[in-house]
Scaffold this motif. Structure first.
Motif, PDB file in Angstrom:
ATOM      1  N   ASP A  29       0.844  -1.191   0.000  1.00 10.97           N
ATOM      2  CA  ASP A  29       0.000   0.000   0.000  1.00 10.97           C
ATOM      3  C   ASP A  29       0.880   1.243   0.000  1.00 10.97           C
ATOM      4  O   ASP A  29       1.826   1.342   0.789  1.00 10.97           O
ATOM      5  N   ASN A  81      -5.969   6.164  -4.894  1.00 11.15           N
ATOM      6  CA  ASN A  81      -6.235   5.859  -3.482  1.00 11.15           C
ATOM      7  C   ASN A  81      -6.602   4.401  -3.349  1.00 11.15           C
ATOM      8  O   ASN A  81      -6.750   3.684  -4.345  1.00 11.15           O
ATOM      9  N   SER A  82      -6.738   3.967  -2.128  1.00  7.45           N
ATOM     10  CA  SER A  82      -6.929   2.532  -1.880  1.00  7.45           C
ATOM     11  C   SER A  82      -8.239   2.007  -2.431  1.00  7.45           C
ATOM     12  O   SER A  82      -8.301   0.875  -2.925  1.00  7.45           O
ATOM     13  N   HIS A 141     -12.067  11.014  -0.322  1.00  9.85           N
ATOM     14  CA  HIS A 141     -13.302  10.629   0.382  1.00  9.85           C
ATOM     15  C   HIS A 141     -14.459  11.576   0.054  1.00  9.85           C
ATOM     16  O   HIS A 141     -15.624  11.216   0.202  1.00  9.85           O
ATOM     17  N   ARG A 171      -4.556  14.852   5.561  1.00 11.66           N
ATOM     18  CA  ARG A 171      -4.035  13.527   5.213  1.00 11.66           C
ATOM     19  C   ARG A 171      -4.037  13.347   3.693  1.00 11.66           C
ATOM     20  O   ARG A 171      -3.103  12.803   3.130  1.00 11.66           O
ATOM     21  N   ASP A 172      -5.100  13.787   3.057  1.00 12.85           N
ATOM     22  CA  ASP A 172      -5.155  13.769   1.591  1.00 12.85           C
ATOM     23  C   ASP A 172      -4.751  15.133   1.034  1.00 12.85           C
ATOM     24  O   ASP A 172      -4.686  15.319  -0.191  1.00 12.85           O
ATOM     25  N   ARG A 207     -10.275  14.121  11.260  1.00 14.18           N
ATOM     26  CA  ARG A 207     -10.786  12.885  10.659  1.00 14.18           C
ATOM     27  C   ARG A 207     -10.280  11.603  11.313  1.00 14.18           C
ATOM     28  O   ARG A 207     -11.024  10.615  11.388  1.00 14.18           O
ATOM     29  N   ARG A 214     -12.070   3.124  10.338  1.00 12.84           N
ATOM     30  CA  ARG A 214     -12.567   2.157   9.357  1.00 12.84           C
ATOM     31  C   ARG A 214     -12.351   0.728   9.828  1.00 12.84           C
ATOM     32  O   ARG A 214     -11.491   0.461  10.657  1.00 12.84           O
ATOM     33  N   ARG A 285     -16.690   8.083  -0.563  1.00 10.57           N
ATOM     34  CA  ARG A 285     -15.945   6.845  -0.341  1.00 10.57           C
ATOM     35  C   ARG A 285     -16.478   6.103   0.885  1.00 10.57           C
ATOM     36  O   ARG A 285     -16.818   6.713   1.904  1.00 10.57           O
ATOM     37  N   ARG A 288     -14.510   4.741   5.392  1.00 11.80           N
ATOM     38  CA  ARG A 288     -14.494   5.521   6.621  1.00 11.80           C
ATOM     39  C   ARG A 288     -15.859   6.138   6.951  1.00 11.80           C
ATOM     40  O   ARG A 288     -15.951   6.998   7.822  1.00 11.80           O
ATOM     41  N   LYS A 360      -6.190  -2.111   6.892  1.00 12.59           N
ATOM     42  CA  LYS A 360      -6.234  -2.356   5.442  1.00 12.59           C
ATOM     43  C   LYS A 360      -6.973  -3.657   5.110  1.00 12.59           C
ATOM     44  O   LYS A 360      -6.966  -4.080   3.952  1.00 12.59           O
ATOM     45  N   HIS A 363      -9.432  -3.573   2.416  1.00 13.94           N
ATOM     46  CA  HIS A 363      -8.892  -3.262   1.091  1.00 13.94           C
ATOM     47  C   HIS A 363      -8.754  -4.534   0.249  1.00 13.94           C
ATOM     48  O   HIS A 363      -9.107  -4.552  -0.928  1.00 13.94           O
ATOM     49  N   ASP A 429       2.092   3.233   3.173  1.00 12.41           N
ATOM     50  CA  ASP A 429       0.975   4.163   3.136  1.00 12.41           C
ATOM     51  C   ASP A 429       0.642   4.729   4.510  1.00 12.41           C
ATOM     52  O   ASP A 429       0.557   5.937   4.694  1.00 12.41           O
ATOM     53  N   HIS A 433       1.416   8.609   5.541  1.00 14.65           N
ATOM     54  CA  HIS A 433       0.381   9.605   5.860  1.00 14.65           C
ATOM     55  C   HIS A 433       0.701  10.421   7.121  1.00 14.65           C
ATOM     56  O   HIS A 433       0.086  11.449   7.353  1.00 14.65           O
ATOM     57  N   HIS A 471      -1.138   2.537  -5.160  1.00 16.50           N
ATOM     58  CA  HIS A 471      -0.927   3.958  -5.504  1.00 16.50           C
ATOM     59  C   HIS A 471       0.352   4.371  -4.813  1.00 16.50           C
ATOM     60  O   HIS A 471       0.879   3.651  -3.966  1.00 16.50           O
ATOM     61  N   HIS A 500      -1.208  10.773  -0.803  1.00 14.11           N
ATOM     62  CA  HIS A 500      -0.769   9.909  -1.900  1.00 14.11           C
ATOM     63  C   HIS A 500      -0.153  10.768  -2.996  1.00 14.11           C
ATOM     64  O   HIS A 500      -0.143  11.996  -2.910  1.00 14.11           O
TER      65      HIS A 500
HETATM   66  O1  LIG Z   1      -8.369   7.051   4.239  1.00 13.11           O
HETATM   67  C1  LIG Z   1      -7.178   7.285   4.232  1.00 13.11           C
HETATM   68  O2  LIG Z   1      -6.397   6.815   5.081  1.00 13.11           O
HETATM   69  C2  LIG Z   1      -6.640   8.234   3.199  1.00 13.11           C
HETATM   70  O3  LIG Z   1      -7.575   9.234   2.960  1.00 13.11           O
HETATM   71  C3  LIG Z   1      -6.377   7.535   1.925  1.00 13.11           C
HETATM   72  O4  LIG Z   1      -5.577   6.396   2.110  1.00 13.11           O
HETATM   73  P1  LIG Z   1      -5.931   5.010   1.438  1.00 13.11           P
HETATM   74  O5  LIG Z   1      -6.645   5.324   0.164  1.00 13.11           O
HETATM   75  O6  LIG Z   1      -4.582   4.389   1.188  1.00 13.11           O
HETATM   76  O7  LIG Z   1      -6.749   4.248   2.385  1.00 13.11           O
END
Ligand SMILES: O=C(O)[C@H](O)COP(=O)(O)O
Ligand SMILES: [Mn+2]
Ligand SMILES: [Mn+2]
Length: 558
Positions: A29, A81-82, A141, A171-172, A207, A214, A285, A288, A360, A363, A429, A433, A471, A500
């Motif tokens: 990731d 993104n993931s 998101h 974060r983004d 956030r 998540r 998205r 989360r 993750k 994912h 990842d 972040h 990514h 990212h």
């Molecule tokens: O949700 C997150 O942690 C970030 O906004 C994006 O990271 P991810 O796409 O790798 O989950």
């Protein structure tokens, strides 16, 4: 097309490649390819395994696209993104993703004709419309411009009182940008007030500390949000959101701002959610927002004490989980990601093991399977979640659970019970972040070690590996100008990139089970993540369905 019923899941045999090989599918990731400098943590870290795979170029190592149109995002400026990355990897096709679908629905106005909007608008006469979500232009998101359009559209269609519950990002997007986003929003809300709409920010928080957990890693995060948004209770009270964010930033970054509520002159929260109100979670998205959606929608709910459960009309921007049908009301229909590679392979006798740590886990399961929770066939699949550390930022434990994931994958490969062993290794990842460069270097090394464990197991059983990423992230930790030089802020400090990137990602194939002559085709230079599913199907001995993006490999006659 439905994922059952008339659809035939029978795959044709590959004319040249055998079945029955054990295959490791490894997703690193946040692991992109970028020029080697001191801000490229993958370059700085010792990553002998990934370095050795690179030696296989061009036949067994190459780069593929992981951002923008290649993964169904609106523009080429959109980083990967993931969600979109794993959707593309698993589904083998490019679907217009949530970001784009919401753009289209807002541009055409269709969002206001749908069932979801009609449903919430029945509360506009007597109740408040609450909008809860991530406030930034990150496009991962949610997007600020979509929120702005929705505010305008809802107020023009009868919403008289609107409360926005903001989650700051960092974060983004760059840390510190939250103040600017709140200012823009406040400006918009002031204009709405001039038009007679009682519109205001009612609560907020960072956030990662408020609401946007998540995969059920830490329900306290959602509870903190619930208390502020629904109950109107938070440890910090302010009259004004700009002041709130500026003040709270003195002790925390945007991602981790503590929860706050906006209060009136009597110190009373201005916008708790009460009976008769409407609520929209504005993130498109899923991952989360699912936990909050459960808290808002489920009658039976025991993850935390909600104290008061208002009778509301709730809609998601999208439906977040197609299997759970959660939430049941939504403003925009999600992409219909059907017939994913996982579903096909299970129907064709491929026994699958998937594993990551909590942060993750969804994912490699939920996103991989087209935003669908659960198994296709529990007899053929096993999904293992390794509990993530809770309550820390991952720069504190940059190795995360990489080795545990490696061990589980190794054991699954050696067990002989599975044909495909699929993992996500989160370190590049999750630590990327945090913006902590030193920790991200440690993270990349740990990820590389986990890859080695898996490749060693594949070596032992005569299997095949395919290693790629969803990514970029850890390969570039600073914001740069157009010529690629790091940018400084007004104090002369480096602008750290927590987000990212738009860089391509590597893909490597190999292992003793790989038939001689298998190599990457040279005629697919624009290959992206969506080409991986057909490639994996080939390695399992099958031809991918016609409408899948083409395979990346060919078998040369020796
Ligand atoms: O949700 C997150 O942690 C970030 O906004 C994006 O990271 P991810 O796409 O790798 O989950
Ligand atoms: Mn990712
Ligand atoms: Mn990420």
């Amino acid at each position: 097309m439905a994922s059952s019923g008339q659809v035939s899941f029978k795959l044709e045999d590959h004319p040249k490649l055998p079945k029955g090989k054990r295959i490791a599918v490894v997703v690193l990731d946040g692991w992109g390819e970028y020029k080697p400098d001191q801000y490229n943590c993958i370059h700085v870290a010792q990553t002998p395994t990934m370095d050795s795979l690179k030696q296989g170029a061009p036949d067994r190592w190459r780069l593929i696209r992981a951002h923008g149109n290649a993964v169904g995002l609106p523009t080429e400026d959109d980083m990967g993104n993931s969600e979109v990355g794993h959707n593309a990897l698993g589904a083998g096709r490019i679907f217009a993703q949530g970001a784009k679908l919401v753009d289209l629905a807002l541009a055409s106005g269709k969002i206001y004709d749908g069932e979801g909007f009609k449903y919430i608008s029945e509360s506009f006469e007597k109740g408040t419309l609450h909008l809860i979500g991530l406030l930034s232009d990150g496009g991962v998101h949610s997007r600020l411009d979509q929120l702005q359009l929705l505010l305008k559209g809802a107020s023009e269609r009868g919403a008289k009182r609107i409360c926005v519950h903001v989650l700051t990002d960092g974060r983004d997007v760059l840390d510190g940008s939250s103040v600017g986003f709140v200012e823009i929003l406040e400006n918009d809300l002031a204009k709405l007030r001039e038009k007679g709409v009682d519109a205001r920010i009612a609560s907020g928080g960072g956030r990662m500390y408020v609401t946007m957990d998540r995969y059920e890693n830490d329900w306290d995060v959602v509870k903190r949000g619930w208390d502020a948004q629904v109950l109107g209770e938070a440890p910090h009270k302010f009259k004004n959101a700009i002041e709130a964010v500026k003040k709270l930033r003195e002790n925390a970054n945007d991602q981790y701002l503590p929860p706050f509520v906006i209060v009136d002159d009597n110190n009373k929260a201005v916008g708790p959610i009460v009976d008769g109100d409407a609520v929209v979670t504005i993130n498109f998205r899923a991952d989360r927002m699912v936990m909050l959606a459960k808290a808002l929608e489920y009658q039976d709910f025991n993850k935390f004490d909600r104290v008061r459960v208002p009778k509301i009309r709730y809609a998601g921007m999208l439906q977040y989980d197609g299997e759970l049908k959660l939430p049941s009301r939504y403003l925009v229909s999600p992409p219909e990601i059907d017939r994913t590679s996982g579903e096909y392979l299970v129907h064709n006798g491929v026994r699958t093991f998937a594993c990551s740590e909590t942060v993750k886990f969804g994912h490699v399961t939920f996103f991989w399977n087209g935003n669908r929770s659960g198994y296709f066939n529990p007899q053929m699949e096993e999904y293992v979640e390794i509990p993530s550390d809770v309550g820390i930022t991952f720069n504190v434990q940059p190795k995360m659970k990489a080795l545990e994931i490696g061990e589980k994958a190794r054991d699954a490969i050696l067990s002989g019970k599975f044909d495909q062993v699929r993992v996500n290794i989160p370190n590049g990842d999750m630590v990327g972040h945090t913006g902590d460069i030193e920790a991200t270097v440690v993270a990349c090394k740990a990820a590389d070690e986990a890859v080695k464990m898996i490749l060693d197991a594949i070596e032992q059983v005569g299997g095949i590996y395919i290693v790629t990423a969803d990514h970029g992230n850890a390969e570039d930790m600073v914001k740069r100008n157009k010529s690629g030089e790091p940018l400084l802020d007004k104090n002369g400090d480096l602008q750290i990139l927590t987000s990212h990137t738009c860089q391509p990602v590597p893909i490597a194939i190999g292992g003793p089970g790989l038939a001689p002559g298998v190599r990457f085709r040279s005629d697919a230079p624009n290959g992206g993540l969506a080409n991986v599913a057909a490639t994996v199907m080939n390695l399992h001995g099958f031809v991918a369905p016609n409408d899948y993006e083409t395979t990346l490999i060919e078998v040369a006659d020796n």
